[in-house]
Design an enzyme around this catalytic site. Sequence first.
Site, PDB file in Angstrom:
ATOM      1  N   TYR A  69      58.511  15.821  19.820  1.00 37.61           N
ATOM      2  CA  TYR A  69      58.619  15.440  18.411  1.00 37.61           C
ATOM      3  C   TYR A  69      57.335  14.745  17.980  1.00 37.61           C
ATOM      4  O   TYR A  69      56.833  13.854  18.652  1.00 37.61           O
ATOM      5  CB  TYR A  69      59.805  14.510  18.204  1.00 37.61           C
ATOM      6  CG  TYR A  69      61.139  15.124  18.547  1.00 37.61           C
ATOM      7  CD1 TYR A  69      61.589  16.259  17.882  1.00 37.61           C
ATOM      8  CD2 TYR A  69      61.948  14.570  19.530  1.00 37.61           C
ATOM      9  CE1 TYR A  69      62.811  16.832  18.190  1.00 37.61           C
ATOM     10  CE2 TYR A  69      63.175  15.124  19.840  1.00 37.61           C
ATOM     11  CZ  TYR A  69      63.601  16.262  19.172  1.00 37.61           C
ATOM     12  OH  TYR A  69      64.819  16.819  19.489  1.00 37.61           O
ATOM     13  N   HIS A 102      61.793  14.412  12.929  1.00 37.23           N
ATOM     14  CA  HIS A 102      62.354  13.329  13.743  1.00 37.23           C
ATOM     15  C   HIS A 102      61.945  11.951  13.223  1.00 37.23           C
ATOM     16  O   HIS A 102      61.749  11.012  13.996  1.00 37.23           O
ATOM     17  CB  HIS A 102      61.978  13.493  15.218  1.00 37.23           C
ATOM     18  CG  HIS A 102      63.099  13.122  16.150  1.00 37.23           C
ATOM     19  ND1 HIS A 102      63.219  11.884  16.713  1.00 37.23           N
ATOM     20  CD2 HIS A 102      64.134  13.856  16.606  1.00 37.23           C
ATOM     21  CE1 HIS A 102      64.282  11.842  17.482  1.00 37.23           C
ATOM     22  NE2 HIS A 102      64.866  13.025  17.427  1.00 37.23           N
ATOM     23  N   ARG A 107      73.699  16.787   8.990  1.00 36.15           N
ATOM     24  CA  ARG A 107      73.260  16.740  10.380  1.00 36.15           C
ATOM     25  C   ARG A 107      74.039  15.669  11.144  1.00 36.15           C
ATOM     26  O   ARG A 107      73.464  14.755  11.758  1.00 36.15           O
ATOM     27  CB  ARG A 107      71.760  16.449  10.392  1.00 36.15           C
ATOM     28  CG  ARG A 107      71.115  16.697  11.738  1.00 36.15           C
ATOM     29  CD  ARG A 107      70.824  18.145  11.942  1.00 36.15           C
ATOM     30  NE  ARG A 107      70.089  18.310  13.194  1.00 36.15           N
ATOM     31  CZ  ARG A 107      70.537  19.000  14.234  1.00 36.15           C
ATOM     32  NH1 ARG A 107      71.702  19.621  14.154  1.00 36.15           N
ATOM     33  NH2 ARG A 107      69.822  19.101  15.325  1.00 36.15           N
TER      34      ARG A 107
END
Length: 451
Positions: A205, A261, A332
């Site tokens: 990330y 992220h 999410r």
Amino acid sequence: MDHSNMNRRETMKALGLTGSAGILGLFGGTANAKAREERETPHYAKAMKPVTIKSVRAIATAPQGSNLIVVKVETSEPGLYGLGCATFTQRAAVVLVAINTYLNEFCAGKDVDNIEDMWHGAYVSSYWRNGPVLNNALSGLDQALWDIKGKRAGMPLYQLLGGKVRFAVPCYTHANGNTPEATVESVKSIQERGFKYIRIQQGGYGAVGSTAEQPDFKKENFGGPTDSFMNENSYLKAIPKLFEAVRKSCGEEIELLHDIHERVQPMNAINMIKKLEEFNPFFIEDPFSPENQKWFKILRENTTVPIAMGELFNNVNEFVEPMVNQWFDFIRIHVSQIGGVTPAMKVARLGEWFNIKTAWHGPGDVSPVGHSAHAHIDLAVWNFGIQEAVSFNEKTQEVFSGCPTMKNGYMSVNEVPGIGVDIDEKAAAKYPITTKSNWQVRKFDGTLIRP
């Protein structure tokens, strides 16, 4: 006076039919009466006998490296139990205490069928609401109770949630490489496995680890020895080039996703996402940290790229404002963190009113029980968007039977009553958990970057 009515009453009295004994006698006694009752009341119309909770306990295991916590709810009915996922990999040991000490005491003797009441009771019984430890423990309890309800009903969980609206669950998986060329090759190999949705990353990330660049804080021995380094400017430049390379080599049909992220400054995230518009992403995930939610309004006003958000939300109420304002497009949720099936379904139903789709968080640090719970909800909700794929190694399948399966980019559940996954506790004990966890990423000068 109606003499005919009097005559009928006298006749009935004489035959002894005004009492229960007389009625039973007419139909051949108690045995025949019971048989008649069974004929007149089909099995589905009979009330189920009450079942109570005997114990709630945690099972810890790490067959695939990540700490996994499973809740087991045992009941007053011999052989009937439920399993739920309570995995909080980074702080697994404290979740064990929350389950074995507090939830066990709270749940003992309660009716297994009263899921809604038990969820709210557990949620407020600590006075201070939610938080990752309580929520993971509560998620495991909630999923286990739904598992039991499905077993009692003789139905897979998705049937209790309304039945299937799709034959299986479309999934995305992850392509990675330290260069655009390496990621392209990863995408092509995944396409050959039948996936139509692929998340593309370059390194970790934020492109962590994609270069051998040595930061100043490392030279000065600042921070921990395992702390990672992220160069925000290099990352922001790399990702548009990555999308361009993948589109050029792999075509326009493949759906591309990417996860920021939460590792860059909000305005930088907005500018990068705007540059990605021409490559038509399926969604960009987690552009902002939970502390920067108001930036979603600005993001929505500046780009048409679909956004996925929510895996770091602890409380279902955190979803209300951004969903009502339609600040993102995909929910999410980490179902084993938000509180289980019960609150996840509520958020999914809310999303349907605002054309917001589901995209449950399905990383490797979710147990097969949790992944199966995801898939059951995915099968039942109309506003499903996509599901994160998973693969289980041989050790995990030794511990967990009935794991969800993957084929041609689709996830399917074990078609048995309940959630469909069981656990071998002896096998689980062979893979003990650890307390090690490191999510520390720093800038050049050693300043921590929030995920």
